[in-house]
Design a protein around this motif. Structure first.
Motif, mmCIF file in Angstrom:
data_model
loop_
_atom_site.group_PDB
_atom_site.id
_atom_site.type_symbol
_atom_site.label_atom_id
_atom_site.label_comp_id
_atom_site.label_asym_id
_atom_site.label_seq_id
_atom_site.Cartn_x
_atom_site.Cartn_y
_atom_site.Cartn_z
ATOM 1 N N TYR A 9 -12.951 -0.176 12.127
ATOM 2 C CA TYR A 9 -13.319 -0.849 11.098
ATOM 3 C C TYR A 9 -13.950 -0.002 10.095
ATOM 4 O O TYR A 9 -14.977 0.711 10.309
ATOM 5 N N VAL A 10 -13.165 0.060 8.851
ATOM 6 C CA VAL A 10 -13.822 0.985 7.866
ATOM 7 C C VAL A 10 -13.989 0.184 6.466
ATOM 8 O O VAL A 10 -13.009 -0.483 5.994
ATOM 9 N N SER A 11 -15.100 0.237 5.762
ATOM 10 C CA SER A 11 -15.405 -0.216 4.676
ATOM 11 C C SER A 11 -14.296 0.415 3.445
ATOM 12 O O SER A 11 -14.683 1.776 3.388
ATOM 13 N N LYS A 12 -13.710 -0.314 2.686
ATOM 14 C CA LYS A 12 -12.923 0.292 1.654
ATOM 15 C C LYS A 12 -13.744 0.609 0.488
ATOM 16 O O LYS A 12 -14.990 0.159 0.244
ATOM 17 N N GLN A 40 -7.365 11.375 8.101
ATOM 18 C CA GLN A 40 -6.101 11.729 7.525
ATOM 19 C C GLN A 40 -5.318 10.333 7.229
ATOM 20 O O GLN A 40 -4.735 10.157 6.071
ATOM 21 N N TYR A 41 -5.350 9.223 7.904
ATOM 22 C CA TYR A 41 -4.970 7.998 7.746
ATOM 23 C C TYR A 41 -5.283 7.520 6.441
ATOM 24 O O TYR A 41 -4.688 6.965 5.567
ATOM 25 N N LEU A 42 -6.792 7.538 6.174
ATOM 26 C CA LEU A 42 -7.394 6.945 5.318
ATOM 27 C C LEU A 42 -7.093 7.499 4.034
ATOM 28 O O LEU A 42 -6.696 6.761 2.836
ATOM 29 N N ALA A 43 -6.777 8.788 3.906
ATOM 30 C CA ALA A 43 -6.519 9.398 2.829
ATOM 31 C C ALA A 43 -5.041 8.913 2.372
ATOM 32 O O ALA A 43 -4.812 8.842 1.128
ATOM 33 N N THR A 44 -3.998 8.481 3.262
ATOM 34 C CA THR A 44 -2.898 8.033 2.886
ATOM 35 C C THR A 44 -2.987 6.749 2.193
ATOM 36 O O THR A 44 -2.012 6.204 1.622
ATOM 37 N N LYS A 45 -3.906 6.033 2.347
ATOM 38 C CA LYS A 45 -4.380 4.562 1.836
ATOM 39 C C LYS A 45 -4.975 4.602 0.650
ATOM 40 O O LYS A 45 -5.784 3.489 0.105
ATOM 41 N N GLY A 46 -5.340 5.988 0.020
ATOM 42 C CA GLY A 46 -6.276 5.806 -0.862
ATOM 43 C C GLY A 46 -7.627 5.901 -0.766
ATOM 44 O O GLY A 46 -8.603 5.442 -1.546
ATOM 45 N N GLN A 47 -8.281 6.110 0.479
ATOM 46 C CA GLN A 47 -9.384 5.682 1.041
ATOM 47 C C GLN A 47 -10.304 7.140 1.535
ATOM 48 O O GLN A 47 -11.135 6.739 2.418
ATOM 49 N N ALA A 48 -9.825 8.093 1.009
ATOM 50 C CA ALA A 48 -10.288 9.609 1.474
ATOM 51 C C ALA A 48 -11.525 9.384 1.046
ATOM 52 O O ALA A 48 -12.246 8.771 -0.019
#
Length: 87
Positions: A9-12, A40-48
């Motif tokens: 679970y990550v806060s956007k 790496q996945y978060l970076a693909t979703k604009g959440q780096a």
């Protein structure tokens, strides 16, 4: 091959929450490596840059993977199952 599933679970950046599972080979011993895959996945979703540590990502269970999961893990080291808020 069996896979370890990490419930995450990550806060956007907008304050909402992303819920996804990170699947890795059960032979991956380093939790830091699992977190790196999640980043790496978060970076693909604009959440780096969003925090992804033991607070956000926890081991859940071991399971038998589908061929799609095996292929992805062989190619990139991990597979993501998007649960909610990942769009």
């Amino acid at each position: 091959m069996e896979v370890a599933v990490y419930d995450t679970y990550v806060s956007k950046k907008d304050g909402s929450v992303m819920h996804f599972d990170i699947l890795v080979s059960d032979e991956v011993a380093s939790k830091e490596q699992v977190y790196q895959f999640g980043r790496q996945y978060l970076a693909t979703k604009g959440q780096a840059g969003q925090p992804l540590t033991a607070n956000e990502c926890r081991f859940c269970h071991i399971e038998e993977p589908t061929q799609e999961v095996v292929d992805a893990i062989t190619a990139q080291g991990y597979y993501i199952i998007e649960m909610q808020g990942c769009q």
